[in-house]
Design an enzyme around this catalytic site. Structure first.
Site, PDB file in Angstrom:
ATOM      1  N   ARG A  84       0.757  -1.125   0.169  1.00 18.08           N
ATOM      2  CA  ARG A  84       0.003   0.111  -0.051  1.00 18.08           C
ATOM      3  C   ARG A  84       0.903   1.254   0.049  1.00 18.08           C
ATOM      4  O   ARG A  84       2.040   1.343   0.667  1.00 18.08           O
ATOM      5  CB  ARG A  84      -0.768  -0.120   1.354  1.00 18.08           C
ATOM      6  CG  ARG A  84      -1.940  -0.870   1.196  1.00 18.08           C
ATOM      7  CD  ARG A  84      -3.226  -0.441   0.025  1.00 18.08           C
ATOM      8  NE  ARG A  84      -4.394  -1.181   0.075  1.00 18.08           N
ATOM      9  CZ  ARG A  84      -4.561  -1.958  -0.875  1.00 18.08           C
ATOM     10  NH1 ARG A  84      -3.538  -2.266  -1.688  1.00 18.08           N
ATOM     11  NH2 ARG A  84      -5.824  -2.686  -0.795  1.00 18.08           N
TER      12      ARG A  84
ATOM     13  N   GLU B 232      -2.424   7.991  -6.357  1.00 14.71           N
ATOM     14  CA  GLU B 232      -2.437   7.163  -7.690  1.00 14.71           C
ATOM     15  C   GLU B 232      -3.440   7.730  -8.469  1.00 14.71           C
ATOM     16  O   GLU B 232      -4.523   8.217  -7.989  1.00 14.71           O
ATOM     17  CB  GLU B 232      -2.687   5.626  -7.250  1.00 14.71           C
ATOM     18  CG  GLU B 232      -1.488   5.202  -6.416  1.00 14.71           C
ATOM     19  CD  GLU B 232      -1.726   3.718  -6.378  1.00 14.71           C
ATOM     20  OE1 GLU B 232      -2.716   2.946  -6.949  1.00 14.71           O
ATOM     21  OE2 GLU B 232      -0.981   3.004  -5.762  1.00 14.71           O
TER      22      GLU B 232
ATOM     23  N   HIS C 267       0.669  -0.053 -10.141  1.00 13.55           N
ATOM     24  CA  HIS C 267      -0.217  -1.147  -9.443  1.00 13.55           C
ATOM     25  C   HIS C 267      -0.689  -2.310  -9.886  1.00 13.55           C
ATOM     26  O   HIS C 267      -1.736  -2.338 -10.324  1.00 13.55           O
ATOM     27  CB  HIS C 267      -1.443  -0.198  -8.926  1.00 13.55           C
ATOM     28  CG  HIS C 267      -2.069  -0.446  -7.606  1.00 13.55           C
ATOM     29  ND1 HIS C 267      -2.594   0.198  -6.505  1.00 13.55           N
ATOM     30  CD2 HIS C 267      -2.159  -1.750  -6.881  1.00 13.55           C
ATOM     31  CE1 HIS C 267      -3.157  -0.395  -5.647  1.00 13.55           C
ATOM     32  NE2 HIS C 267      -2.752  -1.738  -5.832  1.00 13.55           N
TER      33      HIS C 267
END
Length: 529
Positions: free
Chosen positions: A231, A260, A279
């Site tokens: 994370r 993000e 990601h």
């Protein structure tokens, strides 16, 4: 039953939903927030990945909504509190991306040792530069894993296969579990000081945010290589950037970021010793197919009146049982969360005792709610009512349940106790009372109190002396923190007293420091329920 598939999931998952008798499936990928509000007016279920936001506004606009299914682990894009208040089940698929994320982590680790991406870019540019891309071997190097849950454990297995020495920091991990895995359990400082490679696998919580910051990096070996596929926010990005530039960190691999998507002008993009991926943790064909099929099956089970699996806000029960046990389930979760925050990181036993009418019910769901509540700030999004017992067992924590026929003084009472390795006991009790059947905390560490089991609490143990209530109120008032509720308790005049203060907003770090530094305060805990 109408099912809205708001984000693209596996076609096999969509097909499974379409095969269910009486189901109407609407695929609406990439819909605007306004379009989503329009589509949910008559849907019974919503399936999402990470793109579509299921906000409180969306939930309020969907009066028939029964379940939201997230094809993946994180439920950051779902307002779970709003769903719970409306009685909407929120489910995820916590195990579907374990291998995918572990393998991506190890890919980053290998690229940190051998600069393959950089060499490949050089080759594409027409160069033949062998000297610039020399690497190092993993054999006999030390890997430090911060967080030894599902993914961390899989990374450890792969590292051991490469002949690496593996250290692990996990404050909730029992030494026996680490020994069985042939992993050295160490403190965070020891891990930072000894590791050649460091990878983080913690959920993002108040305790883990910026766990790897300037001070942590200063303790590391010069040239350490650091990776984050968990994370964004566990590693402080500004600190990592500075360490990469100075050479303190030799290389880094990142799949997740504090914000993000990663900004186009991010300095990370220009550093030659950093490998970046957008990601991709769960982005394998197998993982996407697995979570897509799994969430479709779970949604169908709920709508067909079957079992509830992998729910993050209710236990695995049929809908009718949830209605009966719901109030106790909510109370159990909050008691578990409270006890975890007033007890030490590592415990040996979690003991749950029931009195009154609860004794005659199937309390398994309530027990699991206590377990989930205890783990909620430890395991983050990974924990739910299904896997909480397994996660506790993995940490080496035993669970004991007692149904008492004695007189507790209440018609129903739940008591949760955490027993530390030294035998010290940390406990809290709660019940439901009043016309609105409100959940109340009625005891903390043996002291009788009474405060609503909701929101934010300051739990204070102080010397019983005049003016303490006023002083605490003044400190909070000067910090702009409003007191919603307060309960006081003492055993004998002039001894020690307990003060439980429910506040509307979180006190600042400075206010907490002042309270903890007060000469009459023996212990101060800020608790979020």
């Amino acid at each position: 039953m109408k099912v809205l598939v708001a984000d693209k999931i596996s076609p096999k998952g969509v097909a499974y939903l379409r095969q269910q008798p009486g189901f109407e499936v609407i695929e609406a990928y990439g819909s605007s927030p306004e379009k989503v509000l329009e589509l949910v007016k008559d849907v019974h279920a919503i399936a999402v990945r990470s793109e579509t936001k299921i906000t409180a506004k969306v939930i309020a606009a969907a009066p028939l909504l029964k379940v939201v299914g997230r094809a993946g682990v994180g439920v950051d894009n779902v307002d779970v509190d709003a769903a719970t208040e409306r009685g909407v089940i929120v489910m995820n698929t916590p195990s579907g991306n374990t291998i995918a994320t572990a393998e991506l982590t190890f890919t980053h680790l290998l690229c940190g040792a051998r600069p393959v991406p950089q060499a490949a870019a050089s080759m594409r540019a027409g160069n033949w530069d062998r000297k610039s891309f020399s690497g190092i071997e993993l054999l006999r190097k030390t890997l430090g894993i911060v967080g030894l849950g599902r993914i961390g454990s899989e990374v450890a297995k792969r590292a051991q296969a490469f002949g690496m020495r593996v250290l692990a920091y996990d404050p909730y991990l029992a030494p026996s579990r680490a020994k069985a895995m042939q992993i050295e359990s160490v403190t965070l400082d020891e891990l930072l000081q000894q590791s050649d490679y460091i990878t983080v696998h913690m959920p993002l919580t108040d305790d883990t945010k910026y766990m790897i910051d300037e001070a942590a990096l200063e303790k590391c070996k010069k040239g350490v290589r650091i990776f984050n596929c968990a994370r964004g926010g566990i590693i402080k990005e500004t600190a990592l950037l500075a360490a990469l530039k100075s050479g303190k960190v030799g290389a880094a691999g990142l799949d997740v970021y504090e914000d993000e998507p990663l900004a186009k002008d991010s300095e990370f993009r220009s550093l030659p010793n950093v490998v970046l991926t957008p990601h991709l943790g769960a982005s394998t064909a197998e993982a996407q197919e697995s979570v897509g099929i799994e969430i479709a099956e779970q949604i169908a089970d709920v709508l067909n009146g079957g079992v509830i699996r992998n729910a993050v806000n209710v236990p695995s029960l049929d809908a009718n049982t949830v209605k009966v046990l719901g109030p106790y389930i909510d109370l159990g979760t909050k008691l578990g969360t409270l006890v975890q925050q007033i007890s030490p990181a590592q415990i040996d036993l979690l003991k749950i005792t029931y009195w009154g009418k609860i004794v005659d019910l199937d309390a398994n769901a309530i027990t699991r709610s206590v377990q989930r509540g205890y783990l909620r700030r430890i395991s983050g999004e990974e924990v739910n009512f299904v896997n909480a017992p397994v996660l506790l067992e993995r940490l080496g924590v035993k669970v004991e349940v007692v149904k008492s026929t004695g007189d507790s003084g209440y018609s129903e009472l739940i008591q949760v106790e955490a027993v530390g390795p030294d035998g010290a006991i940390y406990r809290a009790s709660g019940t439901r009372m009043g016309k609105q059947n409100q959940a109340r905390i009625v005891s903390v560490n043996g002291r009788e109190v009474e405060v609503a089991a909701e929101g934010k609490l300051l739990v204070l143990e102080n010397l019983d002396q005049p003016g303490m209530v006023g002083e605490i109120g003044t400190i909070l008032g000067q910090d702009g923190v409003n007191i919603a509720d307060m309960s006081l308790s003492r055993l004998i005049p002039g001894g020690t007293a307990y003060m439980v203060v429910r506040v509307d907003t979180e006190p600042s770090d400075n206010a907490r420091k002042i309270i903890k530094g007060h000469p009459a305060i023996k212990q101060a805990k800020f608790v979020q329920l």
